[in-house]
Scaffold this active site. Structure first.
Site, PDB file in Angstrom:
ATOM      1  N   LYS A  99       0.826  -1.233   0.000  1.00  0.00           N
ATOM      2  CA  LYS A  99       0.000   0.000   0.000  1.00  0.00           C
ATOM      3  C   LYS A  99       0.844   1.259   0.000  1.00  0.00           C
ATOM      4  O   LYS A  99       0.425   2.280  -0.527  1.00  0.00           O
ATOM      5  CB  LYS A  99      -0.969  -0.006   1.170  1.00  0.00           C
ATOM      6  N   GLY A 128      -6.627  -6.575   2.498  1.00  0.00           N
ATOM      7  CA  GLY A 128      -6.040  -7.922   2.483  1.00  0.00           C
ATOM      8  C   GLY A 128      -6.718  -8.815   1.454  1.00  0.00           C
ATOM      9  O   GLY A 128      -6.673  -8.545   0.256  1.00  0.00           O
ATOM     10  N   ILE A 130      -9.927  -9.282   1.019  1.00  0.00           N
ATOM     11  CA  ILE A 130     -11.279  -8.851   0.593  1.00  0.00           C
ATOM     12  C   ILE A 130     -11.190  -8.187  -0.776  1.00  0.00           C
ATOM     13  O   ILE A 130     -10.391  -7.263  -0.964  1.00  0.00           O
ATOM     14  CB  ILE A 130     -11.871  -7.815   1.581  1.00  0.00           C
ATOM     15  N   GLY A 181       1.642 -11.411  17.064  1.00  0.00           N
ATOM     16  CA  GLY A 181       2.201 -11.180  15.723  1.00  0.00           C
ATOM     17  C   GLY A 181       1.318 -10.301  14.844  1.00  0.00           C
ATOM     18  O   GLY A 181       1.591 -10.127  13.664  1.00  0.00           O
ATOM     19  N   GLU A 184       3.296  -4.893  14.637  1.00  0.00           N
ATOM     20  CA  GLU A 184       4.744  -4.928  14.436  1.00  0.00           C
ATOM     21  C   GLU A 184       5.440  -4.470  15.718  1.00  0.00           C
ATOM     22  O   GLU A 184       4.824  -3.850  16.582  1.00  0.00           O
ATOM     23  CB  GLU A 184       5.136  -3.931  13.331  1.00  0.00           C
ATOM     24  N   LYS A 199      -4.625   3.505   2.724  1.00  0.00           N
ATOM     25  CA  LYS A 199      -5.644   2.669   2.061  1.00  0.00           C
ATOM     26  C   LYS A 199      -6.840   3.499   1.598  1.00  0.00           C
ATOM     27  O   LYS A 199      -7.332   3.307   0.481  1.00  0.00           O
ATOM     28  CB  LYS A 199      -6.081   1.549   3.011  1.00  0.00           C
ATOM     29  N   GLY A 296      -3.035 -10.579   7.098  1.00  0.00           N
ATOM     30  CA  GLY A 296      -2.540 -11.946   7.335  1.00  0.00           C
ATOM     31  C   GLY A 296      -1.949 -12.562   6.082  1.00  0.00           C
ATOM     32  O   GLY A 296      -2.234 -12.158   4.959  1.00  0.00           O
TER      33      GLY A 296
HETATM   34  N1  HSE Z   1      -0.934  -3.894   9.416  1.00  0.00           N
HETATM   35  C1  HSE Z   1      -2.023  -4.090   8.520  1.00  0.00           C
HETATM   36  C2  HSE Z   1      -3.291  -4.418   9.302  1.00  0.00           C
HETATM   37  C3  HSE Z   1      -1.692  -5.199   7.563  1.00  0.00           C
HETATM   38  O1  HSE Z   1      -3.197  -4.702  10.498  1.00  0.00           O
HETATM   39  O2  HSE Z   1      -4.385  -4.349   8.753  1.00  0.00           O
HETATM   40  C4  HSE Z   1      -2.599  -5.269   6.368  1.00  0.00           C
HETATM   41  O3  HSE Z   1      -2.464  -4.165   5.534  1.00  0.00           O
END
Ligand code: HSE
Length: 397
Positions: A99, A128, A130, A181, A184, A199, A296
């Site tokens: 992105k 993701g 979708i 996880g 980050e 986004k 994911g």
């Molecule tokens: N860090 C992003 C989230 C990953 O948690 O949605 C997906 O873009």
């Protein structure tokens, strides 16, 4: 179809996994087998089944005429931009989940792809797994899209859902999200809203056909949301969600990323945990909702591989994407109209002298007052809020 994957991290290895798990179905749908010939990464992967495919120099991919499609799952703008541009200029199609790259360079890479009669696709960059990019490009093209409002970040939605369910505080759920996880080590892009901001910039660019710079979008994260806010939300039968929204108004779009307290009737109120939800309103369509796994490894890889399948079916055919480089000037967020939930340590007399009649919310918290306001422009709210001692405020949705 021989492809290369640039970046063998979570999503890149997911792409390899998806191509293996659904090998036959993918070959059937693409019209031919899809094989990974190269994986570009700085690291070596001794013992990995794809060890022999690892290369360290992107020029090997650029110069191999057998490679028809390149997947970019490196993340970040550079060197991804340099590599992707070189691939498109060499006549290779590119699918990306990145992105940051799409928000910053989308219009330019789309133009370069068109000039070379190839495609630059980025379904996985928003939501993701979708489908939302292809629906906007291909399915909702009869409409003037008047609103897109989404829960576009899985990490923060997981954290807010946990705060709501367990009464936990922000720091505690952040540690849990990191341990699982989702977040980050440096969670800034998620918790400060930078990720959903990019986004919604991408989605708004697609619906208006012009460049929307994420830097122009008002962006608030969830770091100021506390367990006490959720006590009020519970009394009000509302959920607190980080929304990224874009509304057509005054011949342009008004965009915002911020936490909202949603009523139980709001279509995004029940989107919980790591799921994403995207509400779209078109002038002739009416309402549509997209819901599912927004982050994911495998869900995101599913969207990348779907782009690979689409591009395998469209060799030598550029699929037109309306995203011109001319920048759209967004409507100032201070003009947008919202009602607010407010917490203050000022007394009722002061509150009423500033806001007039308000609806008080009693959550049994000592030393403060909670209330909701009527709808007013953001600028007007900011003026009024400066006259009381503000503890927190959250927009109502
Ligand atoms: N860090 C992003 C989230 C990953 O948690 O949605 C997906 O873009």
């Amino acid at each position: 179809m021989k492809i290369a994957v640039m970046g063998y991290g979570t999503i890149g290895s997911g792409v390899v996994d998806v191509l293996r798990i659904n090998k036959e179905k993918i070959a059937q749908r693409a019209g031919e087998p899809v094989e990974v010939k190269y994986i570009l990464d700085l690291r070596d992967f001794p013992g990995d089944p794809m060890e022999d495919a690892i290369v360290h120099d992107y020029q090997i991919i650029v110069n191999d005429p057998e490679i028809g499609i390149v997947v970019e799952t490196m993340g970040g703008v550079e060197p991804a931009y340099t590599f992707v541009k070189a691939m498109l200029e060499a006549g290779k199609q590119v699918a990306t989940s990145n992105k940051n790259l799409v928000a910053a360079k989308g219009a330019e890479l789309i133009r370069i792809a068109r000039e070379h009669n190839v495609n630059f696709q980025f379904e996985a960059s928003v939501g993701g797994g979708i489908p939302i990019i292809r629906p906007l490009n291909k399915c909702l093209t009869a409409d003037e899209i008047e609103e897109i409002t989404g829960i576009l970040n899985g990490t923060t939605n997981y954290m807010l859902t946990k705060m709501a369910k367990e009464g936990a505080d922000f720091d505690e759920v952040l540690k849990d999200a990191q341990a699982k996880g989702y977040a980050e080590k440096d969670p800034t892009a998620d918790i400060e809203g930078h990720d959903p901001c990019r986004k919604i910039a991408i989605l708004t660019s697609l619906v208006c056909g012009q460049q929307v710079d994420f830097e122009d979008i008002y962006c608030e994260g969830i770091t100021k949301i506390s367990a006490t806010d959720f006590k009020y939300a519970q009394i009000m039968n509302r959920s607190i969600k980080l929304l990224a929204s874009s509304r057509k108004t005054q011949g342009s779009y008004s965009c915002m990323v911020a936490p909202f307290m949603l009523s139980s009737e709001h279509p995004l109120c029940g989107v919980n945990d790591v799921f994403n939800g995207i509400f779209v309103h078109g002038n002739v369509l009416g309402d549509a909702m997209f819901y599912g796994s927004g982050a994911g490894k495998l869900p995101t890889a599913s969207a990348v591989v779907a782009d690979v399948v689409d591009m395998t079916k469209h060799k030598n055919t550029n699929i037109y994407i309306d995203w011109k480089p001319e920048k759209l000037t967004l409507v100032d967020y201070k003009d947008s109209v919202n009602s607010f939930f407010v917490r203050t340590s000022s007394d009722r007399a002061k509150v009423e002298s500033v806001f007039g009649n308000v609806a008080y919310i009693d959550a049994g918290i000592d030393g403060e007052i909670g209330f909701t306001t009527d709808a007013m422009p953001e600028a007007q709210f900011e003026d009024k809020a400066a006259k009381i001692t503000l503890i927190n405020r959250i927009r109502l949705g």
